[in-house]
Scaffold this motif. Sequence first.
Motif, PDB file in Angstrom:
ATOM      1  N   MET A   1      -4.125 -15.339   6.380  1.00 18.63           N
ATOM      2  CA  MET A   1      -4.705 -14.168   5.700  1.00 18.63           C
ATOM      3  C   MET A   1      -5.383 -14.574   4.394  1.00 18.63           C
ATOM      4  N   ILE A   2      -4.707 -15.421   3.617  1.00 24.18           N
ATOM      5  CA  ILE A   2      -5.257 -15.820   2.319  1.00 24.18           C
ATOM      6  C   ILE A   2      -6.458 -16.738   2.489  1.00 24.18           C
ATOM      7  N   ALA A   3      -6.397 -17.646   3.460  1.00 23.85           N
ATOM      8  CA  ALA A   3      -7.464 -18.621   3.623  1.00 23.85           C
ATOM      9  C   ALA A   3      -8.696 -18.056   4.324  1.00 23.85           C
ATOM     10  N   PHE A   4      -8.507 -17.169   5.302  1.00 21.69           N
ATOM     11  CA  PHE A   4      -9.638 -16.718   6.103  1.00 21.69           C
ATOM     12  C   PHE A   4      -9.921 -15.229   5.983  1.00 21.69           C
ATOM     13  N   ALA A   5      -8.942 -14.402   6.254  1.00 21.63           N
ATOM     14  CA  ALA A   5      -9.204 -12.972   6.428  1.00 21.63           C
ATOM     15  C   ALA A   5      -9.546 -12.261   5.117  1.00 21.63           C
ATOM     16  N   PHE A   6      -8.757 -12.432   4.081  1.00 19.93           N
ATOM     17  CA  PHE A   6      -8.994 -11.692   2.834  1.00 19.93           C
ATOM     18  C   PHE A   6     -10.325 -12.037   2.168  1.00 19.93           C
TER      19      PHE A   6
ATOM     20  N   CYS B   1     -13.115 -13.020   3.554  1.00 19.72           N
ATOM     21  CA  CYS B   1     -14.193 -12.428   4.358  1.00 19.72           C
ATOM     22  C   CYS B   1     -14.212 -10.914   4.210  1.00 19.72           C
ATOM     23  N   TRP B   2     -13.032 -10.309   4.213  1.00 24.48           N
ATOM     24  CA  TRP B   2     -12.959  -8.862   4.034  1.00 24.48           C
ATOM     25  C   TRP B   2     -13.507  -8.463   2.659  1.00 24.48           C
ATOM     26  N   ALA B   3     -13.171  -9.250   1.631  1.00 21.72           N
ATOM     27  CA  ALA B   3     -13.673  -8.959   0.282  1.00 21.72           C
ATOM     28  C   ALA B   3     -15.188  -9.107   0.226  1.00 21.72           C
ATOM     29  N   TYR B   4     -15.722 -10.112   0.913  1.00 14.32           N
ATOM     30  CA  TYR B   4     -17.180 -10.276   0.949  1.00 14.32           C
ATOM     31  C   TYR B   4     -17.844  -9.052   1.571  1.00 14.32           C
ATOM     32  N   PHE B   5     -17.280  -8.560   2.674  1.00 18.96           N
ATOM     33  CA  PHE B   5     -17.863  -7.380   3.319  1.00 18.96           C
ATOM     34  C   PHE B   5     -17.762  -6.145   2.439  1.00 18.96           C
ATOM     35  N   LYS B   6     -16.681  -6.016   1.690  1.00 17.65           N
ATOM     36  CA  LYS B   6     -16.525  -4.860   0.804  1.00 17.65           C
ATOM     37  C   LYS B   6     -17.447  -4.955  -0.410  1.00 17.65           C
ATOM     38  N   LEU B   7     -17.630  -6.170  -0.934  1.00 21.93           N
ATOM     39  CA  LEU B   7     -18.454  -6.338  -2.131  1.00 21.93           C
ATOM     40  C   LEU B   7     -19.947  -6.268  -1.828  1.00 21.93           C
TER      41      LEU B   7
ATOM     42  N   SER C   1     -27.297 -11.210   6.645  1.00 22.86           N
ATOM     43  CA  SER C   1     -27.507 -12.500   5.989  1.00 22.86           C
ATOM     44  C   SER C   1     -26.705 -13.592   6.694  1.00 22.86           C
ATOM     45  N   PRO C   2     -27.082 -14.857   6.502  1.00 18.90           N
ATOM     46  CA  PRO C   2     -26.307 -15.963   7.106  1.00 18.90           C
ATOM     47  C   PRO C   2     -24.857 -15.998   6.630  1.00 18.90           C
ATOM     48  N   PHE C   3     -24.624 -15.638   5.376  1.00 14.69           N
ATOM     49  CA  PHE C   3     -23.251 -15.617   4.865  1.00 14.69           C
ATOM     50  C   PHE C   3     -22.403 -14.571   5.583  1.00 14.69           C
ATOM     51  N   SER C   4     -23.025 -13.471   5.959  1.00 16.31           N
ATOM     52  CA  SER C   4     -22.304 -12.427   6.682  1.00 16.31           C
ATOM     53  C   SER C   4     -21.907 -12.906   8.079  1.00 16.31           C
TER      54      SER C   4
ATOM     55  N   LEU D   1     -15.465 -16.544  10.397  1.00 18.97           N
ATOM     56  CA  LEU D   1     -14.216 -16.949   9.736  1.00 18.97           C
ATOM     57  C   LEU D   1     -13.157 -15.851   9.815  1.00 18.97           C
ATOM     58  N   LEU D   2     -13.583 -14.604   9.751  1.00 19.13           N
ATOM     59  CA  LEU D   2     -12.639 -13.502   9.880  1.00 19.13           C
ATOM     60  C   LEU D   2     -12.017 -13.491  11.272  1.00 19.13           C
TER      61      LEU D   2
END
Length: 132
Positions: free
Chosen positions: A85-90, A92-98, A105-108, A114-115
């Motif tokens: 959760m700390i390494a992958f999920a959170f 990525c989830w924070a990126y989607f929320k921010l 985008s490529p980062f998405s 990764l999620l």
Amino acid sequence: GEIESKDTTLVSSLTRKSVALPEDRSRIQRALLRLRTYSFGSKFETQRRRVAITLGFIAFTTLIGLVLDDIGKVVDLIGSVCGSMIAFAFPCWAYFKLFPDRRSSPFSIISSALLVLGLVLIPLGVALTVLF
């Protein structure tokens, strides 16, 4: 905004008076009711829910302590779930929320991959911990 200025005015008016008048008390009660954002229902229901959750946690940890003779398995399970959760999920989830506007985008795309990887690794880690 408007609520902050009203709350600031209310606090400053209360600090100037040593005794709150009845009309100030009702304003104080209304202001406090607006600030109860995390409370659902009456005070009794909230307290009853908090006690039930606390007793549930105590019962669950007591059950784990009675059933398991090696605390290492518990630590391994916590590590497998929380590590993924700390390494992958959170992140990525924070990126989607921010950045909700950057879905193409490529980062998405990388974050989505990764999620999914993180969400696959959690049950895999739990299964491997239980099996070995």
